[in-house]
Design an enzyme around this catalytic site. Structure first.
Site, mmCIF file in Angstrom:
data_model
loop_
_atom_site.group_PDB
_atom_site.id
_atom_site.type_symbol
_atom_site.label_atom_id
_atom_site.label_comp_id
_atom_site.label_asym_id
_atom_site.label_seq_id
_atom_site.Cartn_x
_atom_site.Cartn_y
_atom_site.Cartn_z
ATOM 1 C CG HIS A 44 -2.098 0.719 1.137
ATOM 2 N ND1 HIS A 44 -2.169 1.998 1.946
ATOM 3 C CD2 HIS A 44 -3.192 0.952 0.527
ATOM 4 C CE1 HIS A 44 -3.271 2.773 1.698
ATOM 5 N NE2 HIS A 44 -3.818 2.067 0.864
ATOM 6 C CG ASP A 64 17.793 13.109 -9.747
ATOM 7 O OD1 ASP A 64 17.375 11.998 -10.336
ATOM 8 O OD2 ASP A 64 17.619 14.218 -9.939
HETATM 9 C C1 LIG Z 1 -9.928 1.513 3.600
HETATM 10 O O1 LIG Z 1 -11.046 1.369 3.860
HETATM 11 C C2 LIG Z 1 -11.961 1.719 2.789
HETATM 12 C C3 LIG Z 1 -13.469 1.537 3.290
HETATM 13 O O2 LIG Z 1 -13.747 2.925 3.833
HETATM 14 C C4 LIG Z 1 -11.770 0.845 1.585
HETATM 15 O O3 LIG Z 1 -12.772 1.030 0.444
HETATM 16 C C5 LIG Z 1 -10.307 1.002 1.168
HETATM 17 O O4 LIG Z 1 -10.396 0.266 0.372
HETATM 18 C C6 LIG Z 1 -9.367 0.333 2.455
HETATM 19 N N1 LIG Z 1 -8.108 0.631 1.847
HETATM 20 C C7 LIG Z 1 -7.325 -0.401 1.593
HETATM 21 C C8 LIG Z 1 -5.839 -0.044 1.166
HETATM 22 O O5 LIG Z 1 -7.751 -1.555 1.631
#
Ligand SMILES: *[C@@H]1O[C@H](CO)[C@@H](O)[C@H](O)[C@H]1NC(C)=O
Ligand SMILES: *[C@@H]1O[C@H](CO)[C@@H](O)[C@H](O)[C@H]1NC(C)=O
Ligand SMILES: *[C@@H]1O[C@H](CO)[C@@H](O)[C@H](O)[C@H]1NC(C)=O
Ligand SMILES: *[C@@H]1O[C@H](CO)[C@@H](O)[C@H](O)[C@H]1NC(C)=O
Ligand SMILES: *[C@@H]1O[C@H](CO)[C@@H](O)[C@H](O)[C@H]1NC(C)=O
Ligand SMILES: *[C@@H]1O[C@H](CO)[C@@H](O)[C@H](O)[C@H]1NC(C)=O
Ligand SMILES: *[C@@H]1O[C@H](CO)[C@@H](O)[C@H](O)[C@H]1NC(C)=O
Ligand SMILES: *[C@@H]1O[C@H](CO)[C@@H](O)[C@H](O)[C@H]1NC(C)=O
Length: 440
Positions: A144, A151
């Protein structure tokens, strides 16, 4: 054979001293969705778009990008909207790097959100080096992280994905750090770990080879001059199995920042659950919740929590927020305003763009420390499975009083702008999650 998995020998010999002679500068950057209007005098920052464009234009040696997924064109998600133009411009800049002999390295995630995007295929054709970290296999999560190292001295780190919607339709916050080879080099170690994990059939090393270790962490942050102020800075990382020796894991960083606060803790995060979300067995996970309760109960710290609310919000989140809010009792000096608000981004005429119109920021600011990005949503799984990076800037020092505005001060102003805006709703007055989808 780690050496074969990494690229080149750019990694400099580790600097042992916990100080940095670079005169680093940091500016906050934001994407404010079109049609969002704050009051006339409210704080505002350079756009993520402009900062990205300028940074790509200055790149001369190499560009490294850690990314979740790429979806820089409207076509990717079959949407025709003029606002996708900015993403398409950025993609063109990336495609042009090879003609300037600037090598591009991209670490990206499997699984990915953008199954149909051709962006990475096209970049590969133009010579980009791409590795996919199979987080599904390695941690049952996703990569994520969202950062760039340019550079070996400039860094972008923020909540914006490599997604055109992150430039025009989603509210994002990040930091650009310029002329700061010490921080860039340290962040590159994290990039390098992703690069290793993206190697064929790679497994997580136990322990990580010493070349991935760092000396910059919660106990011994890097001391540097940031915008002329004295600052102690480090990067945290998650999940813990991705942390080589010396790297503070993201959850420990967050808890230590809350524990260190004396006056206030302001948090802006998309989701807040003191539980697991995706594990088969349900687990209660009060690590952050307890730290917040300790802060209000034991030290009368004022806590303000700004969570996002959109059509995909799970309404059960509000029960946990109500539970925190129940502590609020100014008369007894117990909690000093545990108030939560909800950031509603009006849909206006953009209802046809999926997964947009949301506050995607993730940051925390206390009376001492600014914490930017970090592990996406605040629930258990994100800290144990999701790969993410946090930037911690500690400007406690008395030396900074009377000098230029600190990053901590700038971030506090961003929080206050959002908190006091018409887009934030006190949780007392928003019983139902339907309010999240109210029009303008
Ligand atoms: C974080 O939570 C939201 C729901 O509010 C979701 O849609 C989103 O995909 C989530 N983030 C990740 C990286 O999974
Ligand atoms: C902006 O600031 C000026 C000077 O401080 C003040 O007079 C004015 O009322 C402010 N406007 C808004 C919309 O807050
Ligand atoms: C949305 O509305 C704005 C003005 O409010 C306009 O400039 C823009 O073109 C509209 N977008 C679409 C897709 O209709
Ligand atoms: C990731 O690993 C899983 C096995 O756990 C495999 O099914 C999948 O194809 C892999 N994906 C990639 C992109 O390598
Ligand atoms: C970075 O350093 C160079 C050379 O000293 C300088 O010209 C440039 O303005 C600096 N960039 C920023 C954003 O401070
Ligand atoms: C992939 O790694 C696993 C575990 O280390 C090993 O058992 C397997 O043989 C490897 N597969 C290939 C095709 O190299
Ligand atoms: C910030 O720096 C001060 C001074 O070194 C230190 O006492 C404090 O623990 C640091 N705070 C955090 C959250 O790292
Ligand atoms: C709350 O704090 C104020 C100021 O420190 C003090 O005067 C007051 O007695 C306290 N009230 C309680 C109930 O502890």
């Amino acid at each position: 054979k780690e050496e074969d998995q990494t690229y080149g020998s750019i990694l400099p010999v580790e600097k042992e001293a916990n100080s940095c002679n670079d005169s680093c500068s940091l500016v906050l950057v934001e994407s404010i969705p079109s049609d969002i209007i704050f009051g006339g005098n409210s704080t505002n920052h350079r756009s993520v778009y402009q900062a990205w464009l300028d940074l790509l234009n200055t790149a001369s040696t190499n560009v490294n990008v850690a990314s979740y997924y790429w979806s820089m064109t409207g076509e990717d998600i079959h949407v025709k909207d003029p606002s996708s133009k900015l993403g398409e411009n950025i993609l063109k800049e990336f495609e042009g790097l090879s003609s300037r002999n600037v090598p591009l390295f991209i670490a990206t995630s499997f699984p990915s959100l953008a199954k149909y995007s051709k962006d990475l295929k096209n970049l590969k054709k133009k010579g980009a080096h791409i590795r996919t970290v199979n987080c599904s296999r390695l941690t049952k999560g996703v990569l994520h992280s969202k950062f760039w190292i340019v550079d070996m001295k400039h860094v972008y780190i923020g909540s914006a994905n490599m997604d055109w919607r992150s430039l025009t339709q989603v509210k994002e916050l990040g930091a650009m750090i310029y002329n700061c080879s010490c921080l860039a080099t340290d962040l590159w170690k994290i990039f390098n770990a992703y690069w290793y994990l993206g190697g064929y059939n790679a497994t997580i090393p136990v322990p990580w080879p010493v070349t991935y270790s760092t000396t910059f962490n919660q106990e011994t942050p890097l001391e540097l001059t940031l915008n002329g102020n004295l600052a102690r800075v480090y990067f945290s990382s998650s999940p813990p199995v991705f942390c080589p020796k010396g790297r503070t894991d993201d959850l420990s960083a967050i808890v230590s920042i809350i524990d260190d606060a004396e006056k206030f803790v302001c948090v802006s995060v998309m989701d807040y659950f003191p539980t697991t979300r995706f594990s088969r067995t349900r687990k209660y996970w009060p690590a952050i919740d307890n730290a917040l309760r300790r802060a209000v109960f034991e030290r009368s710290v004022k806590v303000q929590l700004l969570v996002s609310c959109w059509s995909h919000t799970d309404p059960s989140m509000f029960l946990y927020l109500q539970s925190l809010y129940a502590l609020n009792d100014p008369k007894a000096n117990i909690s000093l305003e545990v108030v939560k608000k909800i950031f509603i981004i009006p849909a206006v005429n953009h209802t046809s763009i999926p997964f947009s119109r949301v506050n995607h920021n993730k940051y925390m600011v206390t009376d001492k420390v600014a914490y930017i990005v970090g592990t996406s949503n605040w629930s258990a799984d994100y800290f144990s499975r999701t790969a993410g990076v946090g930037l911690i800037i500690n400007e406690t020092s008395e030396d900074n009083h009377g000098k230029g505005q600190t990053v901590q001060g700038q971030l506090t102003a961003v929080f206050e702008r959002d908190w006091n805006s018409k887009y934030a709703v006190n949780i007392e007055y928003s019983e139902h999650h339907q309010e999240c989808t109210l029009g303008a």
